[in-house]
Design an enzyme around this catalytic site. Structure first.
Site, PDB file in Angstrom:
ATOM      1  N   MET A   1      45.025  39.650  43.286  1.00 53.88           N
ATOM      2  CA  MET A   1      43.612  39.949  43.358  1.00 53.88           C
ATOM      3  C   MET A   1      43.035  39.081  44.444  1.00 53.88           C
ATOM      4  O   MET A   1      43.261  37.915  44.455  1.00 53.88           O
ATOM      5  CB  MET A   1      42.986  39.542  42.067  1.00 53.88           C
ATOM      6  CG  MET A   1      42.238  40.530  41.221  1.00 53.88           C
ATOM      7  SD  MET A   1      42.227  42.196  41.511  1.00 53.88           S
ATOM      8  CE  MET A   1      40.527  42.372  41.589  1.00 53.88           C
TER       9      MET A   1
ATOM     10  N   ALA B   1      46.682  48.044  38.807  1.00 52.59           N
ATOM     11  CA  ALA B   1      47.153  47.599  40.110  1.00 52.59           C
ATOM     12  C   ALA B   1      46.219  46.552  40.688  1.00 52.59           C
ATOM     13  O   ALA B   1      45.005  46.616  40.496  1.00 52.59           O
ATOM     14  CB  ALA B   1      47.228  48.783  41.077  1.00 52.59           C
ATOM     15  N   ASP B   2      46.790  45.568  41.394  1.00 50.76           N
ATOM     16  CA  ASP B   2      45.941  44.732  42.233  1.00 50.76           C
ATOM     17  C   ASP B   2      45.275  45.644  43.251  1.00 50.76           C
ATOM     18  O   ASP B   2      45.823  46.681  43.638  1.00 50.76           O
ATOM     19  CB  ASP B   2      46.771  43.653  42.933  1.00 50.76           C
ATOM     20  CG  ASP B   2      45.941  42.447  43.331  1.00 50.76           C
ATOM     21  OD1 ASP B   2      44.701  42.577  43.396  1.00 50.76           O
ATOM     22  OD2 ASP B   2      46.518  41.376  43.569  1.00 50.76           O
ATOM     23  N   CYS B   3      44.076  45.263  43.679  1.00 52.33           N
ATOM     24  CA  CYS B   3      43.206  46.222  44.368  1.00 52.33           C
ATOM     25  C   CYS B   3      43.821  46.783  45.640  1.00 52.33           C
ATOM     26  O   CYS B   3      44.221  46.036  46.532  1.00 52.33           O
ATOM     27  CB  CYS B   3      41.854  45.586  44.642  1.00 52.33           C
ATOM     28  SG  CYS B   3      40.895  45.402  43.128  1.00 52.33           S
TER      29      CYS B   3
ATOM     30  N   SER C   1      46.628  48.352  45.843  1.00 51.99           N
ATOM     31  CA  SER C   1      48.081  48.191  45.916  1.00 51.99           C
ATOM     32  C   SER C   1      48.794  49.487  46.273  1.00 51.99           C
ATOM     33  O   SER C   1      49.850  49.466  46.914  1.00 51.99           O
ATOM     34  CB  SER C   1      48.628  47.659  44.582  1.00 51.99           C
ATOM     35  OG  SER C   1      48.380  46.297  44.446  1.00 51.99           O
TER      36      SER C   1
END
Length: 796
Positions: free
Chosen positions: A1, A307-309, A311
């Site tokens: 993140m 998901a991490d942003c 991704s």
């Protein structure tokens, strides 16, 4: 993140959620979705909607809701901005909020304005972890979740927070150590489970009271991130967006995955976030083995995977993995077990992926099922009446501010105290020189994922070091450097002059987010610029005792100060939060006796020349000249070792009633497994047994008497390590298996009880990633070898 969302998208979300949870078109707050009065106002018949029937289970209700949606409606709920379904009375929702060490406006789900200008800022996790106080970690989580509920009621926050960060701090150069609980996977996992339970648990509904954990209410929803083997951000041009983490199964199981397993299985976290990097060639967010098999099936996650942003976009544009197109990429991640996309790739591409036969609509349905069950557990559909009264008066309370100060005091580590120079005497008319680039720190103290750094609010209040020391004497301040990079020495002279006439000098130095941060790894572990010159010149000129305070997350090689007799004391204060200045002063002047311990190893500067940050290898490799990493595998020289910390008093330990042997009669289904041994080692007839086959419930117990033989009350952190039998190749030097912080009054003692599961305490992970329990002579080590006790394990 977090990789920033595309600018246009981010501005839209920020504008759209000036009220977080609203009916389409009305922008009116409401208590909960399935409020009959709300549905009457919307002109909808709530009786025709089984998903609002409280007599049904969350699972049944969520399934009913999903089955009523069209494909187009379904995919519009799969991004961090869920668009809602107006025809069914389902409102918009913003999933992305942050609560790493207090509520943050990073992410569009939480915002501050004149009506809600601030929230309590606690120390960053690396310093809070240094307290080694499980109850403190849990209490901070509870306080933050109370403020989160208050902001939710005020229309300023959602209830899903993508925190905490629980990656292991494998290398001191990693820029995000500030967010982590340190280098030991057991401590990181223990922090995670305590903090998550503080955030999530509704009092009286702890998980052992629920057979179906998917029905357990949540105060707020936490998220353990970033899974997995994620600890390279931007090092010599290698970025997290294109980094391929090459890691052995042994290291994954033993180190990188262990905190996440503890977070899911012991903390019952309701979300896990996958990371940007690839793991052995496969993007973490598209890895079926990591997501669906490990998190979902093996660990039994009760919640969703996010998901991490961006991704998914990173997978396509940065990794260029398999050169797939957008539709194929989202089909892979959905099938791998990724339920929610922080970004727009799911909402933009999943519909066509389904229509073109690349992914089943059933995979979409399953993800929505997980998401809606979490929202129902939060009370978003039915309400949580016990929190309805929370509001602005529950934010920045005196109790929360005091808790932030207590966390800072408990975490501060005393590294040097020559001749007991500290605590400084509190004398009338005492003059203090307070110098250094952090002497008047404010925003720096609260680190990252804290709203004040974004100029959209401020903590409840700031206590800078200058503020803190001013309560103990007359302060003469001189920065010595214009900032931590300290590129020239023009300001050093004023700091030297201040030290010449002061009764005592405090130098507050270190690094900040311009040196170590998300997307910014370090190249060295030295103080930047001319800070060393500043410290040495001030110390040489000082009239009175000199105290050096270091603010940093990762370790810094300050060997020069450790060995300089003119620098009488050294403290590490991490990034101590908004109350940090007063906390530092209280420790130096003895109002608080320090008890913190370093949660990571401080290496000497040449360590970084021996191994690249991009090598994830933890064990030493003589063929490459690689040293080991973390105290578990590194036995070279250090500036300060893991777990180090001094006190103003002295403690001695006495071991009481510890077992010296344990034997196990094997049944026909328990088979001996071989282990590699050094030449000359006598191999046991049965080297080890798989822990999964042992069904290990047996605990060994013992007591440690902790006696305070000094004249001051104090806190002691009792660290219990285990060491495997000598001669086994490729295992750890020692591993921390239990710890406890205990307060002991001067000239008294306390008995501290420990009960340790045999397999968890004495097990190792073999080269194939199997958890095994070796036979032979294990060793229990208490503290820095104050107690060494053998335990003989045999199989027959």
């Amino acid at each position: 993140m977090a990789k920033p969302l595309r600018l246009v998208h981010y501005i839209y979300l920020t504008f759209a959620f000036s009220v977080i949870y609203t009916d389409a078109g009305t922008h009116r707050n409401f208590t909960y979705v399935c409020d009959p009065a709300r549905y009457a106002q919307l002109g909808l018949d709530i009786k025709s909607l089984p998903f609002c029937d409280k007599k049904l289970s969350y699972d049944v209700r969520a399934r009913d809701l999903v089955r009523q949606l069209t494909l187009h409606e379904k995919v519009r709920q799969l991004g961090n901005h869920a668009y809602g379904v107006p025809r069914l009375g389902i409102p918009e929702y913003e999933w992305w909020s942050e609560a790493l060490h207090g509520l943050s406006n990073v992410g569009p789900g939480t915002f501050f304005d004149n009506s809600v200008p601030h929230a309590t800022s606690y120390p960053t996790p690396i310093l809070t972890t240094a307290s080694f106080n499980e109850s403190l970690w849990n209490t901070i989580g509870k306080a933050i979740s109370t403020e989160a509920r208050a902001l939710y009621n005020l229309g300023h926050a959602g209830l899903t927070f993508w925190s905490p960060t629980i990656n292991v701090a494998r290398d001191p150069r990693w820029g995000r150590i500030i967010e982590t609980p340190g280098e030991d996977p057991f401590v990181v996992g223990t922090y995670a489970m305590n903090y998550v339970r503080g955030l999530q648990d509704v009092e009286g509904t702890e998980s052992n009271k629920y057979k179906d954990l998917n029905s357990r209410p949540l105060k707020v929803s936490a998220c353990c991130k970033h899974f997995t083997a994620y600890d390279v951000d931007n090092w010599k041009g290698i970025e997290r967006y294109n980094f391929d983490a090459r890691v052995t199964e042994q290291d994954l199981v033993e180190t990188f995955n262990r905190p996440f397993q503890m977070c899911v299985q012991n903390g019952d976290v309701s979300s896990v976030m996958c990371s940007y990097n690839r793991v052995n060639g496969i993007p973490a967010c598209a890895d079926h083995k990591l997501l669906k098999e490990t998190i979902r099936q093996d660990w039994d996650l009760h919640g969703y995977i996010v998901a991490d942003c961006d991704s998914v976009e990173v997978m396509i544009k940065d990794h260029k993995w398999l050169n797939v197109d957008n539709e194929t990429a989202v089909s892979y991640t959905l099938q791998a077990g990724l339920d929610l996309d922080c970004g727009v790739y799911y909402t933009d591409n999943v519909e066509n992926a389904v229509k073109h036969g690349k992914v089943r609509e059933g995979d979409v349905d399953q993800s929505l099922q997980y998401l809606y069950v979490v929202l129902m557990r939060l009370g978003i559909f039915d309400g949580q009446p016990q929190y309805n009264s929370l509001g602005i008066n529950d934010v920045c309370t005196s109790a929360h501010i005091e808790l932030a100060g207590e966390a800072a005091r408990e975490g501060i580590v005393l590294l040097k105290n020559d001749n007991g120079i500290l605590p400084l005497a509190t004398e009338r008319n005492k003059t203090l020189a307070v110098v250094g680039p952090h002497a008047n720190a404010s925003v720096t103290m609260i680190g990252n994922y804290a709203f004040a750094a974004y100029n959209k609010g401020s903590p409840c209040r700031y206590s800078t070091p200058l503020n803190g020391f001013s309560s103990y004497g007359s302060v003469n301040y001189a920065a010595g450097c214009s900032n931590v990079k300290c590129v020239d020495g023009n300001l050093i002279g004023a700091a030297v002059e201040a030290a010449k006439i002061a009764d005592a000098t405090i130098i507050v130095a270190g690094i900040d987010l311009s040196i170590e941060a998300e997307s910014l790894d370090r190249l060295d572990i030295l103080l930047p610029g001319k800070q060393t010159d500043l410290i040495n010149q001030v110390a040489d000129a000082a009239k009175g005792p000199v105290v050096l305070v270091i603010m940093s997350a990762g370790g810094v090689d300050i060997s020069f100060a450790k060995s300089n007799p003119k620098i009488h004391a050294i403290l590490w204060a991490g990034y101590p939060g908004a109350e940090g200045g007063q906390a530092i002063a209280d420790v130096i002047f003895g109002k608080y006796n320090p008890g913190g311990r370093l949660p990571l190893t401080w290496y000497q500067a040449d360590y970084v020349d021996k191994i690249p940050l991009t090598s994830l290898q933890l064990r030493p490799d003589d063929s490459k000249g690689y040293p080991g990493r973390t105290y578990k595998f590194y036995d070279g020289p250090t500036v300060f070792p893991y777990g180090y910390g001094l006190s103003y008093t002295k403690f001695i330990y006495t071991l009481k009633a510890a077992p010296s042997k344990w034997s196990k009669k094997l049944n026909k289904f328990q088979h001996c497994r071989d282990l590699p041994y050094k030449n000359g080692t006598i191999k046991p007839s049965c080297p080890a047994i798989l822990i999964d086959d042992l069904r290990c419930h047996k605990k060994f117990t013992f007591d440690i008497e902790v006696k305070n033989v000094g004249n001051r009350d104090g806190d002691e952190v009792v660290l219990i390590y285990s060491q495997p039998p000598l001669g086994i190749l490729g295992t750890h030097i020692k591993q921390l298996i239990k710890f406890q912080r205990v307060s002991v009054a001067a000239r008294t003692s306390k008995l501290v009880h420990f009960a340790i599961n045999i397999c968890q305490g004495l097990g190792i992970v073999d080269s194939n990633g199997n958890a095994v329990l070796p036979s032979g002579s294990h060793t229990i080590i208490v503290g820095d070898h104050q107690i060494v006790h053998p335990i003989q394990l045999t199989y027959n």
